[in-house]
Design a protein around this motif. Sequence first.
Motif, PDB file in Angstrom:
ATOM      1  N   VAL A 235      11.991   4.457  -3.655  1.00  0.00           N
ATOM      2  CA  VAL A 235      11.977   3.585  -2.779  1.00  0.00           C
ATOM      3  C   VAL A 235      10.476   2.924  -2.602  1.00  0.00           C
ATOM      4  CG1 VAL A 235      12.043   2.681  -0.125  1.00  0.00           C
ATOM      5  CG2 VAL A 235      13.893   4.061  -1.200  1.00  0.00           C
ATOM      6  N   ARG A 236       9.366   3.859  -2.729  1.00  0.00           N
ATOM      7  CA  ARG A 236       8.064   3.357  -2.703  1.00  0.00           C
ATOM      8  C   ARG A 236       7.979   2.488  -3.942  1.00  0.00           C
ATOM      9  NH1 ARG A 236       3.336   5.220  -0.872  1.00  0.00           N
ATOM     10  NH2 ARG A 236       4.411   6.975   0.226  1.00  0.00           N
ATOM     11  N   ARG A 237       8.230   2.921  -5.206  1.00  0.00           N
ATOM     12  CA  ARG A 237       8.183   2.318  -6.426  1.00  0.00           C
ATOM     13  C   ARG A 237       8.889   0.613  -6.443  1.00  0.00           C
ATOM     14  NH1 ARG A 237       8.945   7.292  -8.646  1.00  0.00           N
ATOM     15  NH2 ARG A 237      11.169   6.742  -9.076  1.00  0.00           N
ATOM     16  N   LEU A 238       9.905   0.693  -5.689  1.00  0.00           N
ATOM     17  CA  LEU A 238      10.743  -0.482  -5.617  1.00  0.00           C
ATOM     18  C   LEU A 238       9.824  -1.450  -4.614  1.00  0.00           C
ATOM     19  CD1 LEU A 238      14.495  -1.012  -5.000  1.00  0.00           C
ATOM     20  CD2 LEU A 238      12.788  -1.964  -3.418  1.00  0.00           C
ATOM     21  N   ILE A 239       9.380  -0.963  -3.615  1.00  0.00           N
ATOM     22  CA  ILE A 239       8.518  -2.035  -2.626  1.00  0.00           C
ATOM     23  C   ILE A 239       7.481  -2.343  -3.147  1.00  0.00           C
ATOM     24  CG2 ILE A 239       7.276  -1.951  -0.399  1.00  0.00           C
ATOM     25  CD1 ILE A 239       9.358   0.153   0.580  1.00  0.00           C
ATOM     26  N   GLU A 240       6.644  -1.509  -3.980  1.00  0.00           N
ATOM     27  CA  GLU A 240       5.235  -1.947  -4.636  1.00  0.00           C
ATOM     28  C   GLU A 240       5.916  -3.287  -5.753  1.00  0.00           C
ATOM     29  OE1 GLU A 240       4.093   1.794  -6.086  1.00  0.00           O
ATOM     30  OE2 GLU A 240       2.963   2.310  -4.221  1.00  0.00           O
ATOM     31  N   ARG A 241       6.887  -2.992  -6.309  1.00  0.00           N
ATOM     32  CA  ARG A 241       7.396  -4.071  -7.568  1.00  0.00           C
ATOM     33  C   ARG A 241       7.604  -5.360  -6.842  1.00  0.00           C
ATOM     34  NH1 ARG A 241      12.029  -1.749 -10.812  1.00  0.00           N
ATOM     35  NH2 ARG A 241      11.881  -3.959 -11.553  1.00  0.00           N
ATOM     36  N   VAL A 242       8.319  -5.327  -5.694  1.00  0.00           N
ATOM     37  CA  VAL A 242       8.785  -6.397  -4.903  1.00  0.00           C
ATOM     38  C   VAL A 242       7.307  -7.115  -4.381  1.00  0.00           C
ATOM     39  CG1 VAL A 242       9.914  -7.448  -2.622  1.00  0.00           C
ATOM     40  CG2 VAL A 242      10.966  -5.517  -4.168  1.00  0.00           C
ATOM     41  N   MET A 243       6.539  -6.583  -3.844  1.00  0.00           N
ATOM     42  CA  MET A 243       5.317  -6.824  -3.473  1.00  0.00           C
ATOM     43  C   MET A 243       4.413  -7.804  -4.489  1.00  0.00           C
ATOM     44  SD  MET A 243       5.136  -6.835  -0.189  1.00  0.00           S
ATOM     45  CE  MET A 243       6.920  -7.045  -0.307  1.00  0.00           C
TER      46      MET A 243
ATOM     47  N   MET B 274      14.459 -13.706  -1.526  1.00  0.00           N
ATOM     48  CA  MET B 274      13.199 -13.018  -1.455  1.00  0.00           C
ATOM     49  C   MET B 274      12.934 -12.802  -0.077  1.00  0.00           C
ATOM     50  SD  MET B 274      10.721 -11.871  -3.167  1.00  0.00           S
ATOM     51  CE  MET B 274       9.081 -11.039  -2.919  1.00  0.00           C
ATOM     52  N   GLY B 275      13.084 -13.353   0.884  1.00  0.00           N
ATOM     53  CA  GLY B 275      13.018 -13.089   2.534  1.00  0.00           C
ATOM     54  C   GLY B 275      13.950 -11.902   2.856  1.00  0.00           C
ATOM     55  N   ASP B 276      15.090 -12.030   2.252  1.00  0.00           N
ATOM     56  CA  ASP B 276      15.958 -10.871   2.610  1.00  0.00           C
ATOM     57  C   ASP B 276      15.518  -9.503   2.145  1.00  0.00           C
ATOM     58  OD1 ASP B 276      17.714 -12.665   4.003  1.00  0.00           O
ATOM     59  OD2 ASP B 276      19.191 -12.698   2.353  1.00  0.00           O
ATOM     60  N   VAL B 277      15.103  -9.488   0.822  1.00  0.00           N
ATOM     61  CA  VAL B 277      14.494  -8.447   0.254  1.00  0.00           C
ATOM     62  C   VAL B 277      13.412  -7.722   0.943  1.00  0.00           C
ATOM     63  CG1 VAL B 277      13.699  -7.374  -1.870  1.00  0.00           C
ATOM     64  CG2 VAL B 277      15.610  -8.795  -2.005  1.00  0.00           C
ATOM     65  N   VAL B 278      12.340  -8.737   1.348  1.00  0.00           N
ATOM     66  CA  VAL B 278      11.231  -8.344   2.159  1.00  0.00           C
ATOM     67  C   VAL B 278      11.608  -7.710   3.146  1.00  0.00           C
ATOM     68  CG1 VAL B 278       9.086  -8.838   3.144  1.00  0.00           C
ATOM     69  CG2 VAL B 278       9.806 -10.049   0.900  1.00  0.00           C
ATOM     70  N   ALA B 279      12.512  -8.115   4.042  1.00  0.00           N
ATOM     71  CA  ALA B 279      13.057  -7.724   5.300  1.00  0.00           C
ATOM     72  C   ALA B 279      13.664  -6.220   5.116  1.00  0.00           C
ATOM     73  CB  ALA B 279      14.025  -8.614   6.013  1.00  0.00           C
ATOM     74  N   ALA B 280      14.313  -5.920   3.880  1.00  0.00           N
ATOM     75  CA  ALA B 280      14.978  -4.616   3.598  1.00  0.00           C
ATOM     76  C   ALA B 280      13.799  -3.908   3.309  1.00  0.00           C
ATOM     77  CB  ALA B 280      15.896  -5.090   2.451  1.00  0.00           C
ATOM     78  N   CYS B 281      12.712  -4.188   2.862  1.00  0.00           N
ATOM     79  CA  CYS B 281      11.504  -3.292   2.443  1.00  0.00           C
ATOM     80  C   CYS B 281      10.738  -2.892   3.758  1.00  0.00           C
ATOM     81  CB  CYS B 281      10.556  -4.163   1.422  1.00  0.00           C
ATOM     82  SG  CYS B 281      11.319  -4.364  -0.161  1.00  0.00           S
ATOM     83  N   GLU B 282      10.545  -3.815   4.652  1.00  0.00           N
ATOM     84  CA  GLU B 282       9.884  -3.425   6.082  1.00  0.00           C
ATOM     85  C   GLU B 282      10.907  -2.497   6.788  1.00  0.00           C
ATOM     86  OE1 GLU B 282       9.806  -7.439   7.995  1.00  0.00           O
ATOM     87  OE2 GLU B 282       7.843  -7.797   7.005  1.00  0.00           O
ATOM     88  N   ARG B 283      12.383  -2.731   6.640  1.00  0.00           N
ATOM     89  CA  ARG B 283      12.949  -1.523   7.251  1.00  0.00           C
ATOM     90  C   ARG B 283      13.153  -0.246   6.600  1.00  0.00           C
ATOM     91  NH1 ARG B 283      16.775  -5.964   7.105  1.00  0.00           N
ATOM     92  NH2 ARG B 283      17.886  -4.863   5.505  1.00  0.00           N
TER      93      ARG B 283
ATOM     94  N   VAL C 159      10.329   0.931   4.882  1.00  0.00           N
ATOM     95  CA  VAL C 159       9.145   1.366   5.279  1.00  0.00           C
ATOM     96  C   VAL C 159       9.220   2.368   6.813  1.00  0.00           C
ATOM     97  CG1 VAL C 159       6.743   0.803   5.980  1.00  0.00           C
ATOM     98  CG2 VAL C 159       7.620  -0.098   3.860  1.00  0.00           C
ATOM     99  N   HIS C 160       9.685   1.564   7.641  1.00  0.00           N
ATOM    100  CA  HIS C 160       9.975   2.200   9.025  1.00  0.00           C
ATOM    101  C   HIS C 160      11.007   3.356   9.032  1.00  0.00           C
ATOM    102  CE1 HIS C 160      10.290   2.358  13.295  1.00  0.00           C
ATOM    103  NE2 HIS C 160      11.607   2.471  13.221  1.00  0.00           N
ATOM    104  N   GLU C 161      11.763   3.325   8.036  1.00  0.00           N
ATOM    105  CA  GLU C 161      12.965   4.341   8.152  1.00  0.00           C
ATOM    106  C   GLU C 161      12.334   5.644   7.255  1.00  0.00           C
ATOM    107  OE1 GLU C 161      16.800   3.038   7.205  1.00  0.00           O
ATOM    108  OE2 GLU C 161      16.742   1.652   8.942  1.00  0.00           O
ATOM    109  N   VAL C 162      11.929   5.522   5.990  1.00  0.00           N
ATOM    110  CA  VAL C 162      11.641   6.213   4.985  1.00  0.00           C
ATOM    111  C   VAL C 162      10.066   6.811   5.240  1.00  0.00           C
ATOM    112  CG1 VAL C 162      11.499   6.809   2.511  1.00  0.00           C
ATOM    113  CG2 VAL C 162      13.168   5.053   3.383  1.00  0.00           C
ATOM    114  N   PHE C 163       9.162   5.987   5.668  1.00  0.00           N
ATOM    115  CA  PHE C 163       7.687   6.533   5.700  1.00  0.00           C
ATOM    116  C   PHE C 163       7.409   6.129   7.278  1.00  0.00           C
ATOM    117  CE2 PHE C 163       8.362   4.390   1.571  1.00  0.00           C
ATOM    118  CZ  PHE C 163       8.336   5.560   0.745  1.00  0.00           C
ATOM    119  N   PRO C 164       7.916   7.223   8.057  1.00  0.00           N
ATOM    120  CA  PRO C 164       7.617   7.192   9.353  1.00  0.00           C
ATOM    121  C   PRO C 164       6.089   7.569   9.801  1.00  0.00           C
ATOM    122  CG  PRO C 164       8.671   9.259   8.945  1.00  0.00           C
ATOM    123  CD  PRO C 164       8.966   8.591   7.877  1.00  0.00           C
ATOM    124  N   PRO C 165       5.492   7.205  10.959  1.00  0.00           N
ATOM    125  CA  PRO C 165       4.219   7.549  11.150  1.00  0.00           C
ATOM    126  C   PRO C 165       4.153   9.249  11.236  1.00  0.00           C
ATOM    127  CG  PRO C 165       4.888   5.951  12.857  1.00  0.00           C
ATOM    128  CD  PRO C 165       6.074   6.273  11.950  1.00  0.00           C
TER     129      PRO C 165
END
Length: 1279
Positions: free
Chosen positions: A1173-1181, A1210-1219, A1221-1227
């Motif tokens: 998931v981390r690699r995918l978000i980095e590729r999308v950004m 692209m907006g849907d994918v970015v929103a999915a990435c934000e979710r 980050v919140h679920e997979v990489f919590p504070p």
Amino acid sequence: MRNLRNVRFGRWSQANITATCWDPEYDETICAVGPTETSARIELLRVSEKGENLAHELLTSWDSPSPSPDLLADTILSLQYQNGTGSICIVLEGGDIVSVSADGQVEIMGSIDSGIAAARWSPDEELLIIVTKEQNVLFLGSSFDPVAEVPMLEEDLKLSKQVSVGWGKRETQFEGRGAKALRDPTIPLKVDSGVPSKFEDGATTISWRGDGAFVAINSVAEGSRRVIRAYSREGELDSASEAVDGLESALSWRPAGNLMASIQRLEDRVDVVFFERNGLRHGEFTLVSPVSGPIQTVDNIRLEWNADSTVLAVVLQSCVQLWTMGNYHWYLKEEIPVRTKSLSWHSEKALRLALASSDSLLSSEYAFHTAKGSCHAPYDNGAVAVIDGTAVKLTPFATANVPPPMALYDVPVESSVIDVAFGRQNLSFAVLHHKGVSVFDWSLKNGRPTKPSLLFEAPFSAVDIPGDHMPLRICCASETTFRISSYQQTFELELARNCLRVLADRPTLLAFATHEDESGVQGYGQDRGGKLYRLEETEDSMIIPQFPTQLPFFEVTKVDEVTLAFGLSRGGHLYANSRSLAKNCTSFVVTPSHLIFTTNNHFVKFVHLASNVDNLEVPSDDLEKDERCRSVERGSRLVTAIPTNMSIVLQMPRGNLETIFPRAMVVAGIRNLIEEKNYGRAFSYCRTQRVDMNILYDHQPEQFMANVGLFLDQLKEVAHIDLFLSALRAEDVTQTMYENTKQQKPSAPFTPNLAPRPASSKINTICDSVLKALQSRKASNLQNIITAHVCKDPPALDDGLRLVADLMQEDDNVAERAVEHICFLVDVHRLYDHALGLYNLDLALLVAQQSQRDPREYVPFIQDLHQKPELRRKFAIDDHLSRHTKALTHLQSLNVFDELCDYTAKHALYHEALRLYRYDTARLNILTDLYAAYLESISQYREAGLAYESLQNYKKATSCYQSAGALCWQECLFSAQQQPLGTDAMADLANTLADALWESKDYEAAATIHLDYLASVEAAIRCLCKGYHFPAAIRLVIQRGRPELLTTAVDAGLAEALGSTTEFLADCKAQLTSQLPRIAELRRKAAEDPLSFYEGDRTGGMDIPDDVSIAASSRISTSASLFTRYTGKAGSIGTLGTGVSRASSKNRKREEKKRARGRKGTVYEEEYLCNSVRRLIERVMATKSEVERLVFALVRRGMAERARAAEALMGDVVAACERAVHEVFPPRNEGGVEPQQYAEAQAAGGGGSGVFQEFVVEGRQTADAPLVTGMKRLQLLGS
């Protein structure tokens, strides 16, 4: 080495006291008065302390007439206070057993018609043993119910037929043939038959062992001898003692349980003899005659051990003697001149006792105290005085470490010694005894104490003393006076007048201490409440430091003119003034710099003194990191400290002594010596105590550098200077090994420099300073000069060898010794190479002769060098030593350029050669060409092309630039255009470079080549569209007048880019949709059942009976359990031996591969999915900017719907990435797998388990979440 010092004394006058016992609950004494021949009345009195006096109250009284005409008056055989009920039990000789309740009710619990010979309660007060006059033993319970009755028969003596191996007896000692031949073998050795003592009184004595498991009875067997029988609690006879001539009725079983004490009377002496529980003899010691007369005339001797088995009281007719044992020697520590009828030790306060005479009761308490001299340097000679009867055993441990019971000097006095006090500077001491005070001179001769000589006697008879006078303690009050404390009286001994005088109206002081410093000597006293007083001639003034309670052991010192008092309670609480420092202290000593104390967990600790008690820092039990804490032998106690010698003296429990040099004292002493610039003595202590000699410099570097000459003068010995130089290290030991734990004062003259120093600056600075100081001492310190050169970092071997070379011109013998020394310090082969490097062949030959090399190895080589010219010789030497750069300079000097080129190519010395010929253009070009060819051979094409280009060899430059890849396409085209190259060849080169740039995704550069060198606008537009450079493509179409390409080329590129982008974003969205629920499911399972999640279901889902073990055997298991995986404490993992260690690396690699694959169902799946998931978000950004350019270009070309669709996706994918980050990489500290029931993993194990532990640790360390930014939407497209 400890004496008994009185810390509490009280006297209560009362006639006809017949028995005493202690009430430990209220710390009071129970006394029985009567019955007597004139009165049959018995009175029970409770005696307690009221301030400084003893007060009493009547509990009850009753008449107890004698039941037998043979008894003129009944006699109390046992008086016992019952702790549980508060009642008092009295056993009378006439046979009555009387119980007095807490409210004073008297009740006769039973009576023995035949009379009672002896009675005693057990230590736990559960059993009462009574021996009747009919020789029967009755065991009664606490409610006086009979438990057992055992007759004492003559057959009991059969148990005394033990086989004694006679350890310690003469017949078991080895003797030579001559001694055995002189002995008549027909005459047997003397065997005791139990002949009765001439003072045999027929009495019976009972004594319990400390744990109450056994009881011993000393009685006379009718028609036979006196015997000691041992019974169990159940009344079973355990043993009977062997026959001993002259054995008397005294008996006391040591509470520790190993020995029973009794009295044996011989013709010329009286011994205290010891028996084991089995009835065998086990040593003895001889009693000392009291002041009243010879011991042989004293009858009815009784014995009584105290509660902790440290003191044996011997009750004589005229006095009570207190004996202690140390190192297998018995010391008479105290003699109390009281005609005692009853003695009772306190059951909880081991050194407190009550003595009852016919007219008074004495309540006294003692403490073990070491009579030691001053610890103030330079008078700290370690003086310790040990009392032994009428003698004082004196030993100065600084000069004579004599083990007890021996001593350096035995000083006799008139009567039994009570206390000893040392005077000013330990040059005198006063001995307090029952007849007065004896003052001795203890002067020094050549720095060592001589045999003491008597100065004068000060008898008590010379002053007015009352009849109940009882001297208790003595101390040095000032330089000219000693203070003596007596019962209700205080005396002062004036050394100038040699007499005693009575001091009136002085407070009652129970403990004394003396402080000595440069200003003089001052005595201090402590009263019953813990208040401290300064002892003065006119009056005793109270001082500010106070203790919270009376402390029997205390010392006073001064720090920066502030008075500090340190005290130790009986329970081990150590106080500084009123502050508690430790609760497990066993002994302490105060020196001018430290408070030193031992603990009951076998440490000796050092506390740096400070004027504020709140700044006293007690070290922890960390032996590795803190020099102020050191382990000692179990039960060790401090005897004295000798700061001048940096040592302390400890006494072990068995009595032997041990002198140690604690690192805290040694390092503190060395620091003081350095500050005093006494480098010679500081070096000596570093050498003998194995302290790193770098402290001589590191403690005060500036002072050392300013006094190098003084340092060398004080060390004197050449070997000592060499030892110091060879020990130098770059490390600052004052910050590592010997960190100063004492808080530095703000006004201290020296503050350590904490700034880091270069690794070699310290060593080289010291060596250079030593070399400078030794220049004028070359004749005497030549060896040190060589050592200073060699010890530099790096070693200055060339300087040392040059010194030897100079000596070869002056004196061959001195040079040879110098070479021997330098060869001793450094490897001779290394020195040989350095000697060659100096081009001094004679020196090299001299060094080679010191080695073990065969002369045939080096003599021909040196001879060959002699025959060569100077430059050629230097070249040969440098080439031999692999100093190729210097050899190259010699070739330049020889002007052999061809040979230089070959040498350069052979050893790759291109940089050095280019530097040598940078001003010779012709030869520089030749060397550059050689260097370019070398760079090409090692695939450094870019730099090789640059070199060829500088030589204007464009053909080779073009080839190298082309080989360098797409990065050098501009340089390659430039070089190609600088040479005559055909059109076709140029086109082929351009096509090749364009294809390379296309493959490397540098589409803009590829478009430039197609446009400028191949004149292909279509290809250029295709490249620009491939790289999402749509504005440049549209501009190029219009610039070149090819509007038709907008439809055929640009729109086609847009369609292709839109398709690939849409496909990519759809794949990303699908991946997130599938992976996020799986990660949540895995984390939920791990939180609900971590054992099943991490270990797996071993049982296969079947129910396992409770009586069937499914645990793996610890003998063959090589995997870690869940707990050990988390804690890393699996000490038994890998117990298969060496096979496991060989396989661990293979297992680790296999486990690492499993972790990298993250196969579904394994513990590594979650980590794999999170990384995915981390690699995918980095590729999308990374793709976001391309999508924005694509949407903008689509709108420009009139494809608004397509642009709107791409933007929405692209907006849907970015929103999915934000979710995600919140679920997979919590504070941090929120969510994730954090099983708190397990400890943190400390270290990774071996093999596959190590990989798993690393995975667990990394899983706890929450990684930073990837950054997600929103897409910038076009306002033209709307929402």
